[in-house]
Design a protein around this motif. Structure first.
Motif, PDB file in Angstrom:
ATOM      1  N   GLU A  14     -37.039 -22.129  96.451  1.00  0.00           N
ATOM      2  CA  GLU A  14     -38.474 -22.135  96.751  1.00  0.00           C
ATOM      3  C   GLU A  14     -38.672 -22.881  98.064  1.00  0.00           C
ATOM      4  N   ASP A  15     -39.398 -22.256  99.003  1.00  0.00           N
ATOM      5  CA  ASP A  15     -39.555 -22.880 100.315  1.00  0.00           C
ATOM      6  C   ASP A  15     -40.795 -23.756 100.431  1.00  0.00           C
ATOM      7  N   GLU A  16     -41.660 -23.752  99.411  1.00  0.00           N
ATOM      8  CA  GLU A  16     -42.805 -24.678  99.432  1.00  0.00           C
ATOM      9  C   GLU A  16     -42.341 -25.975  98.784  1.00  0.00           C
ATOM     10  N   ASP A  29     -37.854 -17.555  94.327  1.00  0.00           N
ATOM     11  CA  ASP A  29     -39.069 -17.080  94.982  1.00  0.00           C
ATOM     12  C   ASP A  29     -38.711 -15.823  95.788  1.00  0.00           C
ATOM     13  N   MET A  44     -40.633 -14.522  98.576  1.00  0.00           N
ATOM     14  CA  MET A  44     -40.892 -14.738  99.998  1.00  0.00           C
ATOM     15  C   MET A  44     -40.218 -16.022 100.458  1.00  0.00           C
ATOM     16  N   LYS A  98     -47.312 -16.053  90.748  1.00  0.00           N
ATOM     17  CA  LYS A  98     -47.966 -17.285  91.182  1.00  0.00           C
ATOM     18  C   LYS A  98     -49.476 -17.076  91.175  1.00  0.00           C
TER      19      LYS A  98
END
Ligand code: CA
Length: 245
Positions: free
Chosen positions: A18-20, A62, A64, A111
């Motif tokens: 997950e990039d967040e 995720d 994206m 999400k």
């Protein structure tokens, strides 16, 4: 021994891709609170590397992501080693789900989601894989399902179509094997959810539909017949005259 507590003590490693950062941290905290080990990767390429090094029990992916998206990363990871993947999609887009499941994901969540539900889904996935492993061990004598051009080997969990191995996710395999053990019998979607997914209620029947779509994509659309409003049935390929047994 209580079934509900059995899994809390089993050590598990979960790879969170997950990039967040805030979301990744929140998910990792939930996993740690559960008594499992969490590792975070923030892009697709490092996810592939981490999966290969850590050999996690489950991956939360995720879609994206920078560098390499979650679909491509999942494809590469499951090609190397079968591992349950729960995909996170930003939109409730059917195409995302089908693509994700086609790439090798076993489940997906849209999400925003409740972290509690995410953990519950992870538990269900792990339980299923564990059960499938136990079943596979108990199936030393289970026969290979030979339908001519399609051969399903429950013990080795291998499927070949026209002599070529087909890569199925653990869930896809269980769904196919469940249907194929009783060819031409219609299984209700609720029944499939219960048998394959171990879900006690019928809240996820669309999950069954998505996995059937993914299976048809890999095996051809004729293999699984829709009984409208009811469920699905396995239809053996029409080429098995030479392989009578
Ligand atoms: Ca993202």
């Amino acid at each position: 021994m209580l079934n509900t507590s059995a899994h809390q003590t089993v050590p598990r490693t979960i790879l969170v891709v997950e990039d967040e950062p805030d979301l990744a941290t929140a998910i990792a905290q939930r996993i740690t609170a559960k008594g499992w080990t969490a590792r975070v990767a923030s892009d697709g390429a490092s996810a592939v590397r981490a999966a290969s090094q850590l050999k996690p029990d489950l991956i939360i992916m995720d879609i994206m992501l920078p560098v390499m998206d979650g679909i491509e990363a999942t494809k590469r990871i499951v090609a190397e080693r079968p591992v349950p993947v729960l995909m996170l999609t930003a939109r409730d887009a059917e195409s995302d789900k089908v693509m994700g499941l086609g790439a090798g994901a076993d489940d997906y969540m849209t999400k925003p989601f409740s972290p509690r539900e995410l953990i519950a889904r992870c538990e269900a996935l792990l339980r299923r894989v564990e059960r499938a492993t136990i079943i596979a061990k108990n199936l030393e004598n289970e026969k290979v399902l030979d339908f001519g051009s399609l051969v399903i080997d429950p013990r080795q969990r291998l499927v070949t179509l026209k002599g070529e191995q087909v890569h199925l996710t653990p869930t896809e395999f269980d769904l196919l094997a469940t249907l194929a053990r009783k060819p031409q019998s219609v299984f209700k979607r609720e029944k499939l959810l219960e048998e394959v997914w171990d879900w006690p209620d019928a809240s996820g029947t669309r999950t069954v539909d998505s996995h059937v779509k993914a299976l048809r994509h890999k095996l051809g659309s004729d293999m699984i017949r829709t009984a409208h409003g009811v469920g699905y049935a396995f239809e053996p390929p029409q080429d098995d005259a030479r392989n009578e047994r």
